[in-house]
Every structure is written in structure tokens, then in C-alpha cells.
Design an enzyme around this catalytic site. Structure first.
Site, short mmCIF file in Angstrom:
data_model
loop_
_atom_site.label_atom_id
_atom_site.label_comp_id
_atom_site.label_asym_id
_atom_site.label_seq_id
_atom_site.Cartn_x
_atom_site.Cartn_y
_atom_site.Cartn_z
N HIS A 92 12.70 -3.42 54.78
CA HIS A 92 13.10 -4.79 55.14
C HIS A 92 11.94 -5.76 54.92
CE1 HIS A 92 16.87 -3.51 56.79
NE2 HIS A 92 16.35 -2.87 57.81
N HIS B 55 11.66 2.66 56.90
CA HIS B 55 12.90 1.87 56.92
C HIS B 55 12.57 0.39 57.15
CE1 HIS B 55 17.19 1.07 58.06
NE2 HIS B 55 16.60 0.12 58.77
N GLU B 56 11.76 0.13 58.16
CA GLU B 56 11.41 -1.26 58.47
C GLU B 56 10.52 -1.88 57.39
OE1 GLU B 56 12.93 -2.83 60.73
OE2 GLU B 56 13.89 -1.05 61.56
#
Length: 406
Positions: free
Chosen positions: A30, A26-27
Site C-alpha cells: 500500500h 502487505h502494508e
């Protein structure tokens, strides 16, 4: 001591491994999207709190592992507040400081001075990565297992149950639910579980005759091996195969695997939205919502089931991998959905702020951001407390403590 070690290996370790994989990717969503747009990044962290491990790369990004392994974050250079959406005054102050330290034009490398569409894509990349991860994991699962379909054949009918009152009989084959054709028993179960108190229309094939039956699911307290003690909507009917034709296993080609994966994600999101909608309309009490304790319990139950399925070590490893793959995919969908909720402390809240900025051509005022952040934090904390309370109830902890006190 052996019991503690077993608990750690069965419940805690698999849960943390699955959660760390999902959070890290998920990170990374980003991070990598920010890199594409040339954003200056200060830190990439898995976990919160004091760093257990840390190193800084040649770009000046600190990569760290925090001691609280329940999340992670990417810190962009110039982040001024928790919401990461400075107002007009905050942007002006940041710009003057960056120019003073690094010279004119340096501000263009900072997240907050990128076009709003780029910022929105960077924020949305995290949840979208969760859905992509789920798509890949489901694809791996279906590539190995194929498509398994067990026809919705009625095996048993509980006397006095809604199914019995509706007229169901053993050997009935359910062909449609609420007018929608079904071929798998899981489709029937999914509709029933989300229809407590609502009449459900079934089309049934009984020895070649088509019948229309209606049953209203009732909530029943059950001990689910994954969820614990929960109230689940049932109609009092058991399903399973009676003849060889009731079970089919088919290998899928790549296009079919992709379609099956997308359908599974769509169905999972649809069930989640339906359940949340029923909570807001008072038709569900939310007792199926789970927090970290519930997820850890489910992980442990799945691990134990996979180990007990076959004593052969290689079969055990294969079962564990397949079980954790499907579980990680489901959990990734849930985390992606949660992060898209329009709550300011989550990605969805940032996207809400950027939507306002795109329309009005200016950021949300600081006082509204601060108020939104506080409300969002309270909502998220309340949701976590509620989910944790549910988890404790399902574990019968309060009943156990009451027994100790009596």
C-alpha cells in the site's frame, strides 16, 4: 517456567515472526504504491494500540510499532472515517479544510482526491504484494528442494472402507481422478479431502490393466499434527512408494520454478474457493477454518517437526528455514485472499466502493458506507469468533474443562 519458555519459542515467537513479515510487506505494498502516485501519508504502523517504538521521517511519516502485534495499517492524510471512502459531503469538507490550511492545489496530494483508478491500485497493492511474496517464497523453496513427486501408489486398503468397497487393492497405481491425470499422491489427497459425500472416479493401473473405480469419501475425526482434531474426508486408503520409480526428485530451471510457484498459488486459491463453496452449499461445516490460535498451533507443530527431523544444529536451522518459508508462503496466499473479500472493512470492500464510484461517477453515500462498515465488521468479527471456536475445539479444550468439572 521452562515449559512456558519452550511454548513461547516453539509456538508464539515463530508465529509472530511469520505474521509480522507478511503484514509488513502487505502494508508496504500500500505504502510504496501510494508514494508512486504522490499521496501524502501520516503513519505506517505494524501492530495496533499504543506505540512501543515510533519515529517520524523527513517526509512527516510516523513509523511505529504497536503493542498488539496482530496486524498493521497505513494512515493516509485526511482519512475521515474507518472505511476511508468519504462521500460527496465529506470530500467537500476535507477539500475546503486542506485548502484553508495549505493553499489551493494542496488537495491533489491527498489520497481521496486521486483518480479512482489510482486509489484502486493503491488498495489492491496490499493483497497483490501478498501473492508476490508467496510467489518468491515458493520459488526459493523449489529452487532448494526441486520438484519431488511421489506416485499415487496404493499401499494399504482399510477393510470395510469406501476404498475397499470400490475394489482398490495394494500396489494399484492411480493415474487419473475424475478424468484428470495425476502423477503425485498429493493431488489425489487434495481431491478426496474436498469431496466428502461426492462420488470420486479413479482410473487405476493394476499390473498393466486400466480399471475404473468409484469411491465416496467419508468424514472421519482425526488428530492432525498441524490442524488438531478435525473431520477430514477419507476413503480408507494409504499411499506411498513401493519401488524406486515411484519417487522422483528433479532440479528445476528458473522458468520451471516460476511456473511451479504460480501453479502452487493457483491450486491453493482453487482449494480455498472450493472449500468455501462447499460450506455455502452445506457440504462442509467449516471446521477446517482456523484463526490465530490454529495458525500458532500449526507454526509450533512445524517448528517442532523441523527441529526433530535432524539433531545436527545446521540441519535443524536449514529445516526450520525451509519449513517456515513454505508455511509463510501458504499463509501469505491466505491473507491476500482474505483481504480481497468484498467486505467493507477489508481491501476488497474498498475496491467494491471504488467500482461503484467508477460506474456512477460519485462516491457511495455516507449512510450506505456506514451500514456496510458495520455489517462488514460484524461479519469479520463473526468469522474470527467462529475460527477461534474451531481452534478451541481442535485443542480439546472443552473436553478438558469438562473433565475438570466432573
Amino acid at each position: 517456567m521452562i515449559g512456558v519458555a519452550t511454548t513461547l519459542l516453539t509456538y508464539v515467537v515463530p508465529f509472530l515472526l511469520v505474521l509480522t513479515l507478511i503484514v509488513t510487506l502487505h502494508e508496504l505494498g500500500h505504502y510504496l504504491t501510494a508514494r508512486v502516485f504522490g499521496v501524502k501519508i501520516d503513519r505506517f504502523s505494524i501492530g495496533f494500540g499504543k506505540a512501543l517504538l515510533s519515529r517520524t521521517d523527513k517526509r512527516g511519516v510516523e513509523w511505529r510499532v504497536g503493542w498488539i502485534p496482530l496486524g498493521g495499517y497505513v494512515k493516509f492524510a485526511g482519512d475521515l472515517d474507518a472505511s476511508s471512502v468519504p462521500d460527496q459531503a465529506g470530500l467537500a469538507e476535507l477539500k475546503s479544510r486542506v485548502i484553508a490550511e495549505h493553499g489551493p492545489g494542496a488537495e491533489r496530494d491527498y489520497f481521496h482526491f486521486k483518480p479512482v483508478w489510482q486509489r484502486a491500485l493503491i488498495v489492491a497493492a496490499g493483497p497483490l504484494t501478498n501473492f508476490l511474496l508467496a510467489f518468491v517464497l515458493f520459488g526459493l523453496y523449489f529452487a532448494v528442494i526441486g520438484e519431488q513427486v511421489v506416485a499415487p501408489r496404493v499401499l494399504t486398503v482399510t477393510p470395510g472402507s469406501p476404498a475397499a468397497e470400490a475394489g482398490f487393492q495394494p500396489r494399484d497405481l492411480i493415474t487419473a481422478v475424475n478424468g484428470r491425470p495425476v502423477t503425485d499422491g498429493r493431488e489425489v489427497t487434495s481431491v478426496v479431502m474436498l469431496s466428502a459425500g461426492d462420488p470420486v472416479r479413479f482410473t487405476v493401473d493394476r499390473a498393466g490393466r486400466s480399471l475404473q473405480l468409484t469411491a465416496t469419501p467419508e468424514r472421519r475425526l482425526e488428530d492432525d499434527p498441524l490442524a488438531g482434531r478435525v473431520r477430514i474426508a477419507r476413503i480408507g486408503m494409504g499411499m506411498g512408494p513401493l519401488v524406486r520409480e515411484d519417487v522422483s526428485i528433479r532440479r528445476l530451471n528458473p522458468l520451471e520454478i516460476a511456473g511451479k510457484s504460480a501453479d502452487t498459488i493457483r491450486d491453493s486459491l482453487g482449494a480455498t474457493l472450493t472449500y468455501i463453496g462447499r460450506i455455502f452449499t452445506g457440504r462442509e461445516n467449516g471446521d477446517q477454518l482456523s484463526g490465530p490460535l490454529g495458525i500458532a498451533r500449526a507454526t509450533g507443530a512445524l517448528t517442532t517437526s523441523a527441529v526433530e527431523a535432524d539433531p545436527n544444529p545446521w540441519a535443524t536451522v536449514a529445516n526450520l528455514l525451509l519449513t517456515m518459508t513454505s508455511f509463510a508462503a501458504i499463509l501469505s496466499v491466505g491473507i491476500g485472499f482474505l483481504n480481497l473479500l468484498p467486505i467493507p472493512v477489508l481491501d476488497g470492500g474498498h475496491l467494491l466502493f471504488y467500482g461503484y464510484e467508477a460506474v456512477t461517477r460519485r462516491p457511495v453515500a455516507a449512510r450506505f458506507q456506514e451500514a456496510g462498515y458495520r455489517v462488514g465488521l460484524a461479519l469479520l468479527a463473526g468469522l474470527m469468533l467462529f475460527a477461534t471456536w474451531n481452534d478451541l475445539q481442535k485443542l480439546n479444550l472443552f473436553k478438558f474443562l469438562g473433565g475438570l468439572a466432573s
